[in-house]
Design a protein around this motif. Structure first.
Motif, PDB file in Angstrom:
ATOM      1  N   ASN A 229       0.747  -1.268  -0.012  1.00  0.00           N
ATOM      2  CA  ASN A 229      -0.237  -0.110   0.075  1.00  0.00           C
ATOM      3  C   ASN A 229       0.870   1.346   0.045  1.00  0.00           C
ATOM      4  O   ASN A 229       1.268   1.805   1.083  1.00  0.00           O
ATOM      5  CB  ASN A 229      -0.770  -0.034   1.081  1.00  0.00           C
ATOM      6  N   THR A 230       1.236   1.829  -1.269  1.00  0.00           N
ATOM      7  CA  THR A 230       2.198   2.998  -1.381  1.00  0.00           C
ATOM      8  C   THR A 230       1.443   3.867  -2.349  1.00  0.00           C
ATOM      9  O   THR A 230       2.226   4.960  -2.385  1.00  0.00           O
ATOM     10  CB  THR A 230       3.336   2.433  -1.984  1.00  0.00           C
ATOM     11  N   GLU A 231       0.308   3.720  -2.696  1.00  0.00           N
ATOM     12  CA  GLU A 231       0.039   4.853  -3.685  1.00  0.00           C
ATOM     13  C   GLU A 231      -0.155   6.241  -2.895  1.00  0.00           C
ATOM     14  O   GLU A 231      -0.096   7.093  -3.579  1.00  0.00           O
ATOM     15  CB  GLU A 231      -1.709   4.454  -4.029  1.00  0.00           C
ATOM     16  N   TRP A 232      -0.407   6.166  -1.501  1.00  0.00           N
ATOM     17  CA  TRP A 232      -0.537   7.413  -0.942  1.00  0.00           C
ATOM     18  C   TRP A 232       0.702   8.301  -1.024  1.00  0.00           C
ATOM     19  O   TRP A 232       0.748   9.455  -0.555  1.00  0.00           O
ATOM     20  CB  TRP A 232      -1.041   7.290   0.467  1.00  0.00           C
ATOM     21  N   ASP A 234       2.585   8.788  -3.627  1.00  0.00           N
ATOM     22  CA  ASP A 234       3.124   9.369  -4.840  1.00  0.00           C
ATOM     23  C   ASP A 234       2.975  10.891  -4.669  1.00  0.00           C
ATOM     24  O   ASP A 234       2.305  11.418  -4.117  1.00  0.00           O
ATOM     25  CB  ASP A 234       1.742   9.144  -5.928  1.00  0.00           C
TER      26      ASP A 234
END
Length: 380
Positions: A229-232, A234
């Motif tokens: 969960n790394t989209e935040w 970006d």
């Protein structure tokens, strides 16, 4: 210990819980804000594919009662501004920090209309489906989650078909010998095993395979691995590549105030010549959360590298399967104890003669010996 006043921990599962505990036990007296996407107290995920499906709901992690700091439940981080040291949440709240622990974990790869298993809600929904009378269960993916679900479904008397894209389930993680044994072990316990094909889609109880076949199943469960969960992150400036890239000390590359731990962290591992490693198992999150927090308090110059030998264990149809190290890095593998025919054996994996991994089936003491050799980086 350097002076920090406000620490934000994003992620309230195992790694996040251990980080908060370590901060307090190390004497940090400032404010801790814990951000958790779920509303539950932190809980153990390994039982979700085993005992919870049998009806046991006791999964709360010991130590959850210690979370007496500011705990924001049911909130997601949506943006990080590393320059201004601010985390923005899904409700618009902006959290300032002078130290940040990223422990946002991972999520299952999805198939539309198909069950996945990551949260307690997932497990309870799947338990209800299994109890509703479905006779045929299709499991997509033979990794440790898929294997455990297949094993549990068979224990519950269901017909099970397991589809895996590799020649044998868990082929990469276990190596040829152990994965071949696992395939036969599934089949001996009544699992219809289909390998070397992929499920390309699921439509109305029909699963379509890459070789043109279709399978009918009343209940379909996907266990095809997870995505960090790394989209935040970006636009944050942090380097992200299959996880948050970190130094051996778990500091995010180029940062002096951000550390990462658990499934989301991909760090340079000292046992493997500084190769980036991301480990998705319970013991890693349990240990990393505390080490990341202690290193955050110590500061980059005084931080200690995290070089624990990765390990995990699973139970499939009554057999205990354990791994240590990274078997997939090996250039040679050999059975060093027992034999597959006896359902008790251990495999040592080496690269250039140096131990890098181990697998044991029903031989826990042998796994301990092999793990020590990996940690010591000496030939066994």
């Amino acid at each position: 210990m350097r002076r920090l006043n406000e620490i934000v921990v994003v992620g309230a599962s195992l790694a996040g819980l251990r980080a908060v505990q370590a901060l307090r036990r190390e004497g940090f007296e400032g404010e801790i804000t814990l951000v958790g996407a779920e509303k539950h107290a932190p809980y153990n995920r390994p039982p979700l594919s085993k005992s919870v499906l049998h009806g046991d709901d006791d999964v709360t992690l010991p130590g959850s009662e210690e979370l007496d700091d500011r705990w924001l439940r049911g909130r997601h981080a949506v943006q990080l501004d590393a320059a201004s040291r601010t985390v923005t949440l899904d409700d618009g709240t902006a959290l300032a920090y002078d130290g940040l622990v990223i422990a946002t974990g991972a999520r299952p790869r999805q198939f539309d209309g198909v069950h996945t298993l990551r949260t307690i809600e997932d497990a309870l929904a799947l338990r209800a489906e299994l109890a509703s009378g479905h006779e045929h269960v299709l499991v997509i993916g033979g990794g440790f989650i898929g294997g455990e679900v297949a094993s549990t479904a068979r224990q519950l008397g269901r017909k099970v078909t397991l589809v895996d894209s590799s020649p044998y389930p868990m082929h990469t993680g276990l190596g040829e010998e152990a994965a071949r044994w696992l395939a036969a072990h599934h089949e001996r316990h009544g699992v219809d095993l289909i390998t070397n094909v992929r499920v390309t889609g699921v439509d109305g109880g029909q699963a379509h395979l890459s070789d043109g076949r279709s399978l009918t199943a009343e209940l379909v469960i996907a266990g095809m691995g997870v995505v960090p969960n790394t989209e935040w992150l970006d636009g944050s400036g942090l380097r992200v590549d299959d996880g948050v890239l970190c130094e051996p000390t778990l500091y995010a590359l180029g940062s002096t105030d951000i550390v990462a731990a658990g499934d989301v962290a991909r760090w340079r591992h000292g046992l493997y010549d500084g190769a980036f490693v991301r480990v998705e198992h319970w013991s890693n999150a349990n240990e990393q959360g505390a080490v990341a927090a202690r290193n955050l308090l110590a500061g980059p110059d005084n931080a200690q590298p995290f070089a624990e030998t990765p390990n995990f264990a699973t139970h499939v149809h009554g057999a205990r399967i354990q791994t240590a190290g990274l078997p997939h890095l090996a250039d040679e593998a050999s059975i060093v104890a027992g034999s597959p025919g006896e359902d008790r054996f251990a495999v040592s994996f080496t690269r250039n003669g140096v131990p890098v991994g181990a697998v044991a089936v029903n031989l826990p003491k042998e796994l301990i010996r092999l793990k020590r050799a990996i940690t010591a980086r000496q030939t066994s």
